[in-house]
Design a protein around this motif. Structure first.
Motif, PDB file in Angstrom:
ATOM      1  N   ILE A   1       6.950  -1.459  -8.703  1.00 37.12           N
ATOM      2  CA  ILE A   1       7.739  -2.166  -7.693  1.00 37.12           C
ATOM      3  C   ILE A   1       8.985  -2.788  -8.311  1.00 37.12           C
ATOM      4  CG2 ILE A   1       7.720  -4.142  -6.116  1.00 37.12           C
ATOM      5  CD1 ILE A   1       4.729  -3.529  -5.642  1.00 37.12           C
ATOM      6  N   ALA A   2       8.826  -3.400  -9.479  1.00 37.99           N
ATOM      7  CA  ALA A   2       9.965  -4.043 -10.143  1.00 37.99           C
ATOM      8  C   ALA A   2      11.029  -3.016 -10.523  1.00 37.99           C
ATOM      9  CB  ALA A   2       9.491  -4.803 -11.377  1.00 37.99           C
ATOM     10  N   GLU A   3      10.604  -1.880 -11.082  1.00 36.62           N
ATOM     11  CA  GLU A   3      11.557  -0.839 -11.504  1.00 36.62           C
ATOM     12  C   GLU A   3      12.272  -0.229 -10.305  1.00 36.62           C
ATOM     13  OE1 GLU A   3       9.070   1.739 -13.759  1.00 36.62           O
ATOM     14  OE2 GLU A   3       8.830   0.300 -15.405  1.00 36.62           O
ATOM     15  N   GLN A   4      11.518   0.021  -9.230  1.00 34.60           N
ATOM     16  CA  GLN A   4      12.152   0.576  -8.033  1.00 34.60           C
ATOM     17  C   GLN A   4      13.134  -0.416  -7.427  1.00 34.60           C
ATOM     18  OE1 GLN A   4       9.251   2.020  -5.247  1.00 34.60           O
ATOM     19  NE2 GLN A   4       8.472   3.596  -6.635  1.00 34.60           N
TER      20      GLN A   4
ATOM     21  N   TRP B   1       0.825  -1.210   0.000  1.00 30.98           N
ATOM     22  CA  TRP B   1       0.000   0.000   0.000  1.00 30.98           C
ATOM     23  C   TRP B   1       0.858   1.257   0.000  1.00 30.98           C
ATOM     24  CZ3 TRP B   1      -4.620   0.537  -1.611  1.00 30.98           C
ATOM     25  CH2 TRP B   1      -5.570  -0.469  -1.457  1.00 30.98           C
ATOM     26  N   LEU B   2       1.940   1.256   0.774  1.00 39.51           N
ATOM     27  CA  LEU B   2       2.793   2.445   0.839  1.00 39.51           C
ATOM     28  C   LEU B   2       3.402   2.759  -0.525  1.00 39.51           C
ATOM     29  CD1 LEU B   2       4.542   1.792   4.274  1.00 39.51           C
ATOM     30  CD2 LEU B   2       2.806   3.532   3.770  1.00 39.51           C
ATOM     31  N   VAL B   3       3.767   1.714  -1.289  1.00 41.03           N
ATOM     32  CA  VAL B   3       4.284   1.935  -2.647  1.00 41.03           C
ATOM     33  C   VAL B   3       3.164   2.387  -3.570  1.00 41.03           C
ATOM     34  CG1 VAL B   3       5.361   0.859  -4.660  1.00 41.03           C
ATOM     35  CG2 VAL B   3       6.187   0.293  -2.361  1.00 41.03           C
TER      36      VAL B   3
ATOM     37  N   GLY C   1       2.105   5.912  -3.226  1.00 38.03           N
ATOM     38  CA  GLY C   1       3.155   6.898  -3.460  1.00 38.03           C
ATOM     39  C   GLY C   1       3.738   7.479  -2.189  1.00 38.03           C
ATOM     40  N   VAL C   2       3.543   6.796  -1.064  1.00 37.20           N
ATOM     41  CA  VAL C   2       4.053   7.289   0.212  1.00 37.20           C
ATOM     42  C   VAL C   2       5.570   7.083   0.309  1.00 37.20           C
ATOM     43  CG1 VAL C   2       3.978   6.976   2.723  1.00 37.20           C
ATOM     44  CG2 VAL C   2       1.862   6.915   1.382  1.00 37.20           C
ATOM     45  N   ALA C   3       6.046   5.940  -0.188  1.00 36.64           N
ATOM     46  CA  ALA C   3       7.462   5.611  -0.075  1.00 36.64           C
ATOM     47  C   ALA C   3       7.855   4.678  -1.203  1.00 36.64           C
ATOM     48  CB  ALA C   3       7.746   4.950   1.277  1.00 36.64           C
ATOM     49  N   THR C   4       9.132   4.680  -1.523  1.00 36.77           N
ATOM     50  CA  THR C   4       9.674   3.761  -2.526  1.00 36.77           C
ATOM     51  C   THR C   4      10.080   2.455  -1.848  1.00 36.77           C
ATOM     52  OG1 THR C   4      11.968   4.482  -2.226  1.00 36.77           O
ATOM     53  CG2 THR C   4      10.609   5.715  -3.818  1.00 36.77           C
TER      54      THR C   4
ATOM     55  N   VAL D   1      14.902  -2.662  -9.074  1.00 35.76           N
ATOM     56  CA  VAL D   1      16.102  -2.659  -9.915  1.00 35.76           C
ATOM     57  C   VAL D   1      16.955  -1.436  -9.599  1.00 35.76           C
ATOM     58  CG1 VAL D   1      16.939  -2.439 -12.282  1.00 35.76           C
ATOM     59  CG2 VAL D   1      15.110  -4.056 -11.759  1.00 35.76           C
ATOM     60  N   THR D   2      16.311  -0.282  -9.468  1.00 39.76           N
ATOM     61  CA  THR D   2      17.040   0.933  -9.100  1.00 39.76           C
ATOM     62  C   THR D   2      17.732   0.761  -7.753  1.00 39.76           C
ATOM     63  OG1 THR D   2      15.475   2.313 -10.323  1.00 39.76           O
ATOM     64  CG2 THR D   2      16.803   3.403  -8.624  1.00 39.76           C
ATOM     65  N   GLN D   3      17.011   0.183  -6.819  1.00 40.81           N
ATOM     66  CA  GLN D   3      17.547  -0.045  -5.481  1.00 40.81           C
ATOM     67  C   GLN D   3      18.767  -0.956  -5.510  1.00 40.81           C
ATOM     68  OE1 GLN D   3      14.496  -1.426  -2.864  1.00 40.81           O
ATOM     69  NE2 GLN D   3      15.880  -1.927  -1.180  1.00 40.81           N
ATOM     70  N   ALA D   4      18.782  -1.930  -6.429  1.00 39.11           N
ATOM     71  CA  ALA D   4      19.912  -2.863  -6.522  1.00 39.11           C
ATOM     72  C   ALA D   4      21.177  -2.180  -7.020  1.00 39.11           C
ATOM     73  CB  ALA D   4      19.555  -4.029  -7.438  1.00 39.11           C
ATOM     74  N   ASP D   5      21.031  -1.043  -7.691  1.00 36.75           N
ATOM     75  CA  ASP D   5      22.175  -0.217  -8.103  1.00 36.75           C
ATOM     76  C   ASP D   5      23.200  -1.005  -8.920  1.00 36.75           C
ATOM     77  OD1 ASP D   5      23.585   2.170  -8.267  1.00 36.75           O
ATOM     78  OD2 ASP D   5      24.700   1.815  -6.401  1.00 36.75           O
ATOM     79  N   GLY D   6      22.690  -1.756  -9.896  1.00 33.09           N
ATOM     80  CA  GLY D   6      23.576  -2.488 -10.800  1.00 33.09           C
ATOM     81  C   GLY D   6      23.989  -3.862 -10.306  1.00 33.09           C
ATOM     82  N   ARG D   7      23.623  -4.220  -9.103  1.00 31.71           N
ATOM     83  CA  ARG D   7      23.989  -5.535  -8.572  1.00 31.71           C
ATOM     84  C   ARG D   7      22.993  -6.583  -9.050  1.00 31.71           C
ATOM     85  NH1 ARG D   7      24.044  -1.935  -4.273  1.00 31.71           N
ATOM     86  NH2 ARG D   7      26.096  -1.432  -3.417  1.00 31.71           N
TER      87      ARG D   7
END
Length: 327
Positions: free
Chosen positions: A275-278, A201-203, A206-209, A280-286
């Motif tokens: 969620i999937a895109e965020q 729900w928070l994602v 739009g409350v948090a990534t 991937v961004t969170q993984a920062d290339g890992r």
């Protein structure tokens, strides 16, 4: 006298099945593995590599010689002579029941331990010739590092089987938690599901990534949960008066409309993409494999720190090392 099985069979070589294989062979247990996928060996290899890397860094005691293991061509071949049969097949009831029929045709004595994360053992036992030997032994990923395994018996499960399982998993260096009441998804997954629902729900709102939510856990409550859980944490939060004062002070807040635990956002393509895109961004290339190694290194550090204080999962590790030194 060792409580370990002389031979174990593992049916299903996914993340959980491979994790069980890693833990079992590291305790010197011989294993036969069956998985119909043509790439089964390729799925197993990186898990075993990660497990060896983690165990070498974690265990401060003599480890036994690795148990031999092999991939075999059928369920019957895998379970022949096995004292412990680990069922880690897909979460489909028809598949599990079909698997049990094949097991019972080839093995009449071994404990059948399902790794299911949701099905009650009484449901799994339906139609079995000898349901008394089936239990749920629900682990947590990575199985080779996290000590918790939820042990649940069904209506027909023999108490002696539960007792054997509790001793067996303890000798594997785990913390078997015997749940005496059957309930769908058991205890730990129900707790994780509650957090997961609120996070979705928070994602969505739009409350948090995804990263902000994970940071809120890993820098705050997650560190407390790692060694004390929820109730003991709140008991301390009540000060000298303990849990009673905490409940009196914060109990009324439970009536406030903070959460949506009984509701779930619709998993639309847009929400899944977000969620999937965020993530991937969170993984920062890992890659996921990179993240597995980071996860294992962090878990090793936390477990060793808790071992130093003799607390929680660290005490389980210390007890396991003491058993290894005593062999």
């Amino acid at each position: 006298m060792s409580d370990l099985p002389r031979k174990a069979a593992i049916l299903g070589a996914g993340v959980i099945g491979s994790g069980w294989l890693a833990r079992l062979i590291d305790s010197g247990v011989a294993c036969s593995v069956f998985d119909p996928a043509p790439n089964a060996e390729a799925k197993i290899a990186p898990v075993l590599d990660n497990a060896e890397r983690a165990a070498a860094a974690l265990i401060d005691a003599p480890r036994p010689a690795k148990g031999a293991w092999s991939l075999v061509g059928s369920i019957a071949e895998a379970v022949a002579g096995a004292d412990l049969i680990v069922e880690a097949v897909p979460e489909r009831l028809d598949v599990k029941h079909a698997t049990y029929r094949e097991i019972e045709a080839a093995n009449t004595d071994g404990i059948i331990a399902s790794s299911t994360s949701g099905f009650r053992p009484s449901v799994l036992q339906e139609g079995m010739a000898r349901p008394e030997r089936l239990i749920v032994a629900h682990p947590f990923n990575p199985v080779y590092l996290l000590p918790l395994v939820e042990i649940v018996g069904g209506a027909a499960t023999d108490k002696a089987v539960i007792d054997r399982a509790m001793a067996l998993y303890t000798e594997l260096g785990m913390k078997p938690l015997h749940l005496k009441v059957e309930i769908d998804a058991f205890v730990a997954d129900r707790l994780m599901e509650a957090l997961w629902r609120e996070a979705l729900w928070l994602v969505k709102d739009g409350v948090a990534t995804t990263q902000e939510i994970d940071d809120a856990i890993r820098y705050g409550c997650g560190l407390r949960w790692a060694q004390m859980g929820t109730f003991q944490t709140f008991h301390i939060a009540g000060g000298e008066a303990g849990m009673r004062h905490f409940m009196e002070q914060f109990g009324p807040a439970l009536a406030w409309p903070w959460t949506k635990l009984m509701d779930v956002p619709e998993m639309t393509p847009e929400l899944v993409d977000r969620i999937a895109e965020q993530s991937v961004t969170q993984a920062d290339g890992r890659t996921p494999r990179d993240l597995e190694k980071i996860r294992d290194d962090n878990l090793v550090a936390i477990l060793k720190a808790l071992r130093g204080t003799g607390w929680g999962a660290g005490q389980v590790l210390a007890d396991h090392e003491a058993r290894l030194r005593g062999k």
